[in-house]
Design a protein around this motif. Structure first.
Motif, short mmCIF file in Angstrom:
data_model
loop_
_atom_site.label_atom_id
_atom_site.label_comp_id
_atom_site.label_asym_id
_atom_site.label_seq_id
_atom_site.Cartn_x
_atom_site.Cartn_y
_atom_site.Cartn_z
N ILE A 57 10.78 -2.32 2.72
CA ILE A 57 11.68 -1.34 2.82
C ILE A 57 12.74 -1.54 1.54
O ILE A 57 12.72 -0.69 0.61
N LEU A 83 10.33 -2.09 -1.99
CA LEU A 83 9.60 -0.17 -2.37
C LEU A 83 10.42 0.43 -3.21
O LEU A 83 9.41 0.70 -4.15
N LEU A 142 0.74 3.99 -3.40
CA LEU A 142 -0.24 5.40 -2.10
C LEU A 142 1.19 6.04 -3.63
O LEU A 142 0.89 7.65 -3.40
N SER A 143 2.69 6.22 -3.03
CA SER A 143 3.28 6.76 -3.37
C SER A 143 3.91 7.15 -4.61
O SER A 143 3.99 7.89 -4.83
N VAL A 160 0.75 6.88 -6.89
CA VAL A 160 -0.30 8.08 -7.55
C VAL A 160 0.52 8.98 -6.93
O VAL A 160 0.36 9.88 -7.59
N TYR A 161 1.24 9.34 -6.06
CA TYR A 161 1.40 10.87 -5.25
C TYR A 161 2.59 11.19 -6.42
O TYR A 161 2.42 12.09 -6.93
N LEU A 162 3.57 10.31 -6.83
CA LEU A 162 4.71 10.90 -7.67
C LEU A 162 3.56 10.48 -9.43
O LEU A 162 4.53 11.93 -9.96
N PRO A 173 0.63 -1.18 0.22
CA PRO A 173 0.07 0.21 0.15
C PRO A 173 0.91 1.10 0.03
O PRO A 173 0.57 1.57 -1.00
N ILE A 174 2.05 1.44 0.93
CA ILE A 174 2.58 2.31 0.80
C ILE A 174 3.48 2.74 -0.01
O ILE A 174 3.81 3.64 -0.81
N PHE A 227 -9.29 6.85 -7.81
CA PHE A 227 -9.72 5.33 -7.78
C PHE A 227 -10.37 4.11 -8.95
O PHE A 227 -10.50 2.77 -8.76
#
Lengths: 289, 272
Positions: A152, A155, A87-88, A90-92, A83-84, A189
């Motif tokens: 980590i 990621l 979503l990261s 998505v941010y980028l 998930p992290i 979404f």
């Protein structure tokens, strides 16, 4: 002249084939080296035996605890890192300006370049004591420590490939959604994430492959206890960690069993690759490349 | 409207976490390790199993192994990249070759280690040695090297090749005289990045190069690289201080290589 060109072409082809040859040679060598375990000891006893006693008179080579250990840290890593990472991405791909996105991507690529032993070391000196002191784990070496370190480590893969998939979604999709009155997150979404799904799933499967195969970092923080993971705070052993620990002094059937462990890993990795190829091919001409 | 803000916030938290982790890991190791590093640590050899002394022999083992692996892998990778980019036609063969590279890239380090251990260490009787380690690492480096070099070659404009061919040069002459020089900076960047990966490799090195703390004088000598040193010092509780110091040097080298590749790419791009 023509003969020279043809000769050069042949040499180049041999070099280009080396990766394929290496994959075949590695698969063959490792399966062959572990073969007696599958035939003489028995596949079922090997895979589903709960006892690993290579030095006992009545030798026991069951890897079920280690399969469970690897499974536990891998699931843990995907639950935290998935998930992290998405979503990261998505941010980028959706929220950040191009400039910010490029800078952050460069940092994340650096994260990918850091050796696994450094993450393991960090886990050993920071994470393990923290889990011992704050979460009440007796040793600190635990499924959780392994899962966090692996999260980590996967990621960068998850972020990069998901972000690429999101960026590849045509602009018209977004425009269409906005034109229908949808807001940004509804668009993300309901339109963008589904359209990029093959790429994101590929990213997660690749992360899964990384996590399963990772050795040193996990070995350093999971405590090397051959038991079933009953809680996140208990130590376990992974298949990979056990190979690294025992191959040096092993002999006979014990060594063959370690190669058989390698064969199991190799088969999983080949399956992972096959799966990714299927997904990409099915989506080809569509969203993902 | 409120719901939108919440998701914006969650996303920021996620990207913040990713960046924080990077800074936390690098920051913690470097800040704690820097005080154990001095000139003596770099120029002296290890003594007392790494409890005291420096890491000169460990650094030189790392350099020997990395350079030997690159020496083997780079020429092959350049040749492979040329074939895939300049000669191969779309079709079944190309698909097989490319998926071979993708698959090899996904093979775990420990499996490479087992392979090298079985073939070079045991079967060929080379034991844990520079040659066993270098060949294993060279195989591991093939995919990333080939891919980055392919990208560099792909970036050379079609018109360069057309111009050369129009002047009557053969395909090979065109590649050697026109394409490769134009792709040179990209190839160097790829090699530097791959070098970072090879230096940091642990599991495969542990199984094929060994972990003895001696100085290397022949290709059949075993040795201990920096990552393996960090692993042994910390997980066997030999010396956490020296593990910090070695990890810091390793990290600085990796970051420097990444920075170098990044800068070099930037400079050559600007120059055109």
């Amino acid at each position: 002249m023509d003969i020279k060109e043809r000769y050069i072409r042949g040499v180049l082809l041999v070099c280009a084939s080396l990766s394929v040859i290496a994959v075949a040679a590695i698969t063959y060598t490792i399966i062959a080296a572990g073969w007696p375990v599958f035939t003489e000891y028995g596949v079922f006893r090997f895979l589903f035996g709960a006892k690993w006693l290579p030095d006992a008179d009545n030798i026991q080579l069951g890897i079920l605890t280690m399969i469970a250990g690897t499974g536990a840290v891998t699931v843990c890593a995907l639950v935290i890192g998935g998930p992290i990472g998405i979503l990261s991405a998505v941010y980028l791909a959706e929220l950040a300006s191009k400039r910010t996105s490029t800078v952050i991507q460069a940092f994340i690529d650096l994260l990918a370049g850091i050796p696994s032993v450094i993450y393991g070391f960090w886990g050993l000196v920071v994470l393990v004591p923290a889990i011992r002191n704050y979460l009440g784990s007796t040793k600190g070496y635990s499924v959780l420590a392994g899962g966090v370190v692996l999260a980590i480590m996967i990621l960068p893969t998850v972020v990069r490939i998901s972000a690429d998939a999101l960026r590849a979604v045509p602009k018209e999709y977004r425009d269409g959604s906005y034109a229908l009155g949808a807001d940004r997150w509804y668009t993300i979404f309901k339109v963008i994430l589904p359209a990029a799904a093959p790429g994101i799933i590929t990213a997660l499967i690749l992360g899964f492959g990384r996590a399963i195969g990772e050795t040193m970092a996990v070995l350093m923080v999971t405590g090397n206890a051959k038991q079933f993971p009953t809680s996140l705070l208990e130590p376990i052993t992974t298949i990979t960690g056990n190979i690294a620990l025992e191959i040096g002094y092993s002999w006979g059937l014990h060594r063959q069993a370690l190669f058989a462990c390698g064969a199991v890993l190799m088969i999983i990795i080949l399956l992972v690759n096959f799966l990714i190829n299927r997904i990409i091919r099915r989506a080809a001409g569509g969203i993902y490349e | 409207m409120n719901k939108l803000k919440i998701w914006d916030f969650i996303t920021w938290v996620c990207i913040g976490l990713v960046l924080a982790v990077l800074l936390l890991v690098i920051g913690h190791v470097v800040v704690s390790g820097i005080r154990f590093i001095n000139l003596k640590f770099i120029v002296e050899t290890t003594s007392n199993a790494g409890r005291s002394g420096g890491i000169r022999n460990v650094i030189s083992a790392t350099i020997y192994l990395t350079l030997s692996a690159l020496l083997l892998a780079v020429p092959v990778s350049i040749a492979a990249a040329i074939y895939l980019q300049e000669y191969a036609r779309k079709g079944r063969l190309l698909n097989i070759l490319v998926s071979g590279i993708e698959t090899l890239a996904g093979v775990p380090s420990i499996v490479f280690g087992l392979f090298g251990f079985n073939i070079f260490v045991t079967l060929l009787g080379w034991s844990w040695s520079l040659v066993s380690g270098a060949i294993t690492l060279a195989l591991m480096g093939l995919p990333i090297l080939t891919r980055t070099i392919m990208e560099a070659i792909r970036a050379v404009p079609r018109s360069y090749r057309d111009a050369s061919l129009a002047l009557g040069a053969g395909q090979w002459t065109t590649i050697v005289r026109v394409v490769l020089p134009a792709a040179f900076s990209g190839i160097i960047t790829g090699i530097i990045l791959s070098m970072g990966r090879i230096i940091g490799e642990t599991a495969a090195v542990f199984l094929t190069f060994g972990s003895t703390l001696n100085s290397i004088s022949s290709i059949f000598d075993s040795g201990r690289t920096m990552p393996v040193h960090v692993y042994i010092l910390s997980s066997e509780s030999v010396s956490i201080d020296n593990a910090y110091a070695t990890a810091t040097i390793l990290l600085v080298v990796i970051i420097a290589l990444n920075g170098l590749a990044y800068l070099y790419q930037g400079i050559t791009k600007k120059r055109g």
